[in-house]
Design a protein around this motif. Sequence first.
Motif, PDB file in Angstrom:
ATOM      1  N   PHE A 195     -78.792  85.604 150.438  1.00  0.00           N
ATOM      2  CA  PHE A 195     -78.148  84.443 151.049  1.00  0.00           C
ATOM      3  C   PHE A 195     -79.213  83.566 151.697  1.00  0.00           C
ATOM      4  O   PHE A 195     -80.393  83.891 151.688  1.00  0.00           O
ATOM      5  CB  PHE A 195     -77.096  84.911 152.053  1.00  0.00           C
ATOM      6  CG  PHE A 195     -76.068  85.822 151.434  1.00  0.00           C
ATOM      7  CD1 PHE A 195     -75.085  85.310 150.608  1.00  0.00           C
ATOM      8  CD2 PHE A 195     -76.104  87.200 151.648  1.00  0.00           C
ATOM      9  CE1 PHE A 195     -74.149  86.141 150.005  1.00  0.00           C
ATOM     10  CE2 PHE A 195     -75.172  88.040 151.055  1.00  0.00           C
ATOM     11  CZ  PHE A 195     -74.191  87.504 150.235  1.00  0.00           C
ATOM     12  N   LYS A 222     -75.034  81.376 154.566  1.00  0.00           N
ATOM     13  CA  LYS A 222     -74.309  82.171 155.555  1.00  0.00           C
ATOM     14  C   LYS A 222     -74.763  81.901 156.987  1.00  0.00           C
ATOM     15  O   LYS A 222     -74.012  82.161 157.937  1.00  0.00           O
ATOM     16  CB  LYS A 222     -74.484  83.654 155.247  1.00  0.00           C
ATOM     17  CG  LYS A 222     -73.975  84.086 153.880  1.00  0.00           C
ATOM     18  CD  LYS A 222     -72.467  83.939 153.778  1.00  0.00           C
ATOM     19  CE  LYS A 222     -71.952  84.539 152.470  1.00  0.00           C
ATOM     20  NZ  LYS A 222     -70.478  84.371 152.330  1.00  0.00           N
ATOM     21  N   ASP A 260     -71.442  82.111 158.439  1.00  0.00           N
ATOM     22  CA  ASP A 260     -70.949  83.152 159.335  1.00  0.00           C
ATOM     23  C   ASP A 260     -71.439  82.942 160.763  1.00  0.00           C
ATOM     24  O   ASP A 260     -70.706  83.210 161.713  1.00  0.00           O
ATOM     25  CB  ASP A 260     -71.421  84.537 158.866  1.00  0.00           C
ATOM     26  CG  ASP A 260     -70.719  85.008 157.613  1.00  0.00           C
ATOM     27  OD1 ASP A 260     -69.566  84.590 157.384  1.00  0.00           O
ATOM     28  OD2 ASP A 260     -71.325  85.791 156.856  1.00  0.00           O
TER      29      ASP A 260
END
Length: 292
Positions: A195, A222, A260
Amino acid sequence: MVSRRIFIINGSLAAAAVLTLPSLAFTMKKKEIGLQLYTLRDELPKNVKLVLEKVASAGYTTVETYGFSVKDQFWGLSAVELKKILDANRLKAVSGHYNSGTFLADGNTTELIESIKAAKILKSEYFTIPWIDEPIRRSSEDYKVIASRLNLAAKLCKEAGLKLAYHNHDFEFIKYNGITGFEILLQETDKNLVFFEMDLYWVFYSGNNPLQLFKENPGRFKLWHVKDMDKKIPALNTEIGSSSIDFKAVFAAAKLSGMDHFFVEQENNFAVDSFTSIRASSDFILNHLTNL
């Protein structure tokens, strides 16, 4: 006169707003604002405990570490000792920057494995590689080698219960025979294992558009670094919300990005001092960029 780069930042975001849909709006379920601790690199090694207390009091709940070495660990503290200080301040080190230059250069995994162990002790979610040394990134073939090593590092991270991310600067956007290093890294790495931590400032500084990158590579970014660009001197950072970048448009595309966690970072140009700046950035994000 408005510089070409700043015009690109504002104009391209406005044009790219069509890429985002109402369903992609960003809503935080909890108060989670992160800080890349490199922002406080001048203060942190002198008194880790005091600095982390100030980070928590400035409104941050997560941090991203930096500076780990096998010899000195974290500024003279072991991972276990650092974890205790973080816990005492209700801070989570959800990611960390781990210099992996030896591994990227020659494939030697000794440093990488020790760094993964430290990240595990901190109970991090992401293991982030922050940099590629200049001598090993001079061609498209170099980037293909780096991509293959990122794939290997990601497998080792997965075995340890971690996710691997790569953090960009602006040099990845240099073209080699019509393709950028960043495009090679995206194309040549396993999208289910590798990522990316998008440094929004460096993407804008390079003349690129985060929203377009999100659209082309949904779900791969992310992590973010959130830092603003000085209006008069683009090479300098400034407090979030006080300058050039339209963060509202970027945060509206958080779901498309796959984000995230995000981390405020400011490397220079503090209005008063670093602690005042991180509080100002936290306040702006809390009041203007998230629905808490």
